[in-house]
Design an enzyme around this catalytic site. Structure first.
Site, PDB file in Angstrom:
ATOM      1  CB  CYS A 113      -0.971  -0.049   1.175  1.00  0.00           C
ATOM      2  SG  CYS A 113      -2.344   1.102   1.050  1.00  0.00           S
ATOM      3  CG  HIS A 114      -0.071   4.974   1.470  1.00  0.00           C
ATOM      4  ND1 HIS A 114      -1.365   4.551   1.671  1.00  0.00           N
ATOM      5  CD2 HIS A 114      -0.148   6.069   0.662  1.00  0.00           C
ATOM      6  CE1 HIS A 114      -2.200   5.353   1.016  1.00  0.00           C
ATOM      7  NE2 HIS A 114      -1.487   6.279   0.393  1.00  0.00           N
ATOM      8  CD  GLU A 158      -3.435   8.919  -1.328  1.00  0.00           C
ATOM      9  OE1 GLU A 158      -4.384   8.913  -0.494  1.00  0.00           O
ATOM     10  OE2 GLU A 158      -2.362   8.322  -1.139  1.00  0.00           O
TER      11      GLU A 158
END
Length: 219
Positions: free
Chosen positions: A127-128, A158
């Site tokens: 993910c991030h 996002e």
């Protein structure tokens, strides 16, 4: 020989106009619980050490009890400054929006990423979490991700969160700028990419898939 996993989490607890953030809980718990089940030795670290913040958005009435229970393991994490690459087989970076703020510029995390990768050990993120890869360079000065296939939270996802305006950068776009080939699936679909010992996943839903790939690789 017991496999040893180093998990590094964000210590950033706010973003934008003081909006609370942190680690996305399922991205930690899905991985951690699977690793423990496999009998791996897991060290939980964070950028600053101590209590690692959890994004409140990652918890709701549908959150499984085992995921909620895993939060207790985040109360006293080891500072990233106090860990040594030689002690581990895998570096695992869960995501959460907090990572966008304290992963890219952290010198120790950049050092660990370079050391793990150049020692031919697994570098895994979801993910991030690949925000950590944004600041990482190899010994030759090239971006670690240059010429690599990766997955990460997409620009479209996002925008879906509506947090795109308060992010320091868009992760997918930044990885492309650094020379990575970012492979994306539809928004919120499972997607993992394996490029040698670099394993990445697109979003929270992809964590189990990434973990499965890693366990398979570790044998």
């Amino acid at each position: 020989m017991t496999k040893k996993i180093l998990m590094v989490l964000t210590s950033a607890d706010t973003m934008g106009d003081n909006k609370p953030t942190g680690t996305w809980l399922s991205e930690f718990s899905d991985a951690y619980l699977a690793f423990i089940k496999e009998g791996y030795d897991v060290t939980i670290s964070s950028i600053k050490g101590g209590k690692a913040p959890v994004d409140p958005g990652s918890i709701d009435e549908n959150t499984p009890k085992e995921t909620l229970d895993a939060e207790k393991y985040l109360t006293d994490t080891v500072s990233v400054e106090d860990v040594n690459m030689d002690d581990y087989d895998v570096l695992f970076l869960p995501g959460g929006h907090g990572t966008m703020f304290d992963f890219p510029g952290n010198k120790k995390l950049q050092q660990l990423l370079r050391e793990f990768y150049e020692a031919d050990r697994y570098v895994v993120s979801v993910c991030h979490g690949p925000a950590g890869l944004v600041g990482a360079t190899l010994s030759n000065g090239e971006p670690l991700v240059k010429g690599k296939k990766v997955s990460a939270f997409t620009d479209a996802e996002e925008r879906d969160t509506t947090f795109d305006d308060i992010m320091p950068f868009l992760l997918e776009s930044k990885l492309r700028e650094l020379g990575a080939t970012v492979e994306t699936g539809p928004n919120w679909s499972e997607q993992s990419v394996v490029d040698g010992k670099l394993i990445t996943g697109q979003n929270p839903q992809s964590t189990p898939l990434v973990v499965k790939e890693l366990i398979k690789k570790l044998g």
